[in-house]
Motif scaffolding. Structure first.
Motif, mmCIF file in Angstrom:
data_model
loop_
_atom_site.group_PDB
_atom_site.id
_atom_site.type_symbol
_atom_site.label_atom_id
_atom_site.label_comp_id
_atom_site.label_asym_id
_atom_site.label_seq_id
_atom_site.Cartn_x
_atom_site.Cartn_y
_atom_site.Cartn_z
ATOM 1 N N ILE A 101 0.839 -1.111 0.034
ATOM 2 C CA ILE A 101 -0.046 -0.033 0.195
ATOM 3 C C ILE A 101 0.847 1.273 0.007
ATOM 4 O O ILE A 101 0.606 2.219 -0.753
ATOM 5 C CB ILE A 101 -0.858 -0.132 1.334
ATOM 6 N N ARG A 154 2.501 1.966 -3.267
ATOM 7 C CA ARG A 154 1.505 2.560 -4.336
ATOM 8 C C ARG A 154 1.949 1.694 -5.662
ATOM 9 O O ARG A 154 1.845 2.216 -6.670
ATOM 10 C CB ARG A 154 1.471 3.769 -4.383
ATOM 11 N N SER A 187 -1.324 -2.440 -4.800
ATOM 12 C CA SER A 187 -1.806 -1.758 -3.740
ATOM 13 C C SER A 187 -3.375 -1.755 -3.532
ATOM 14 O O SER A 187 -3.686 -1.893 -2.223
ATOM 15 C CB SER A 187 -1.501 -0.226 -3.998
ATOM 16 N N SER A 188 -4.043 -1.797 -4.285
ATOM 17 C CA SER A 188 -5.551 -1.723 -4.192
ATOM 18 C C SER A 188 -6.094 -3.207 -3.622
ATOM 19 O O SER A 188 -6.899 -3.319 -2.799
ATOM 20 C CB SER A 188 -6.307 -1.261 -5.477
#
Length: 287
Positions: free
Chosen positions: A82, A85, A89-90
């Protein structure tokens, strides 16, 4: 003696519960990026495999402090993605929410620890400034490696250090946990063996074989073969839903068939009573 035995039993109970949480995280949909890290660290965990190794070595066995360390390490696995990024990450955010839920069932404070645990500043590899000094940090880690603690050494190149036989042993432990989660016994896994195959690109696949040499592609297939129920999310996919739906449909069909049979019996019963009444009226009993 009694106190030592009680402590050992309590530690084994904690380890078993931790292993169940790790198993659930491992089997979340699309969990491959978090199972084996492509950026292993020499001083902290970044994947579930490293957490599993620590669990096997007893790193988390010391009561409350062990649970807190376990929660922090699990949080770092996902928060590392996370913070960077990157492309996962999502997915890491979605998985982190579920992992927080797993730990919150044990203790809400542990769930909060998972959510807030962050990798160290020099391990996220995410910023441009950090990249400029990454080579210096790697040299520092290599120079200090000879004086590092045993725990730090355990994390060094965790993927390369895990042999095929160790992966197979780990897969059998996860299979035993899976069968127990599905309502079976851990001992049922003794009737199977695991073979780990390394694919091009470094990916590892686990295949299971029964004593009759029947091949199973996953732990879910083994549980299905043993007729064990598996209602946990993410472990059976649509096939489980379809099988439960077909089972309900079959039960409904059987109920309708039984109702028709009962209706026929009631009609026959009514006819029999009427025939008996008619016979009694035609042939009254003489007193």
């Amino acid at each position: 003696m009694a106190d030592d035995a009680e402590k050992a039993a309590r530690r084994e109970k904690h380890k078993k519960r931790m292993n169940k949480i790790l198993f659930k995280c491992w089997n979340l949909p699309d969990a491959e990026p978090f199972q084996d890290s492509s950026h292993p660290s020499c001083h902290e965990v970044r994947d579930l495999t490293s957490v599993g190794q620590n669990l096997d070595k007893g790193v988390y066995q010391h009561g409350r402090s062990g649970w807190e360390l376990y929660a922090k390490d699990m949080g770092i696995v996902y928060n590392w993605h996370i913070i960077r990024r990157g492309k996962y990450s999502s997915r890491a955010k979605a998985h982190l929410d579920k992992v927080v839920g797993f730990f919150s069932k044990v203790d809400p404070i542990l769930g909060e620890l998972v959510s807030k645990s962050k990798p160290s500043d020099d391990s996220s590899d995410g910023g441009v400034k950090k990249q400029s000094s990454s080579s210096k940090k790697r040299k520092t880690f290599e120079r200090d490696n000879t004086d590092s603690s045993p725990r730090k050494k355990n994390h060094l190149n965790s993927i390369e250090g895990l042999t095929i036989s160790q992966r197979e042993k780990r897969a059998m432990e996860l299979l035993a946990t899976h069968l127990e989660e599905c309502g079976g016994e851990r001992s049922q896994s003794n009737n199977f063996r695991c073979k780990v195959i390394q694919r091009p690109g470094g990916r590892y696949d686990s295949v299971f074989f029964s004593v009759e040499n029947k091949r199973f592609k996953s732990m879910v297939d083994v549980a299905r073969f043993l007729n064990l129920a598996d209602d946990r999310p993410g472990s059976g996919g649509g096939s489980r839903t379809n099988s439960r739906g077909s089972s309900r449909g079959q039960k409904d069909s059987e109920k309708r068939k039984l109702k028709r049979e009962l209706d026929k019996l009631l009609k026959l019963h009514t006819k029999a009573i009427k025939a008996l009444d008619d016979h009694s009226n035609e042939n009254p009993v003489k007193q």
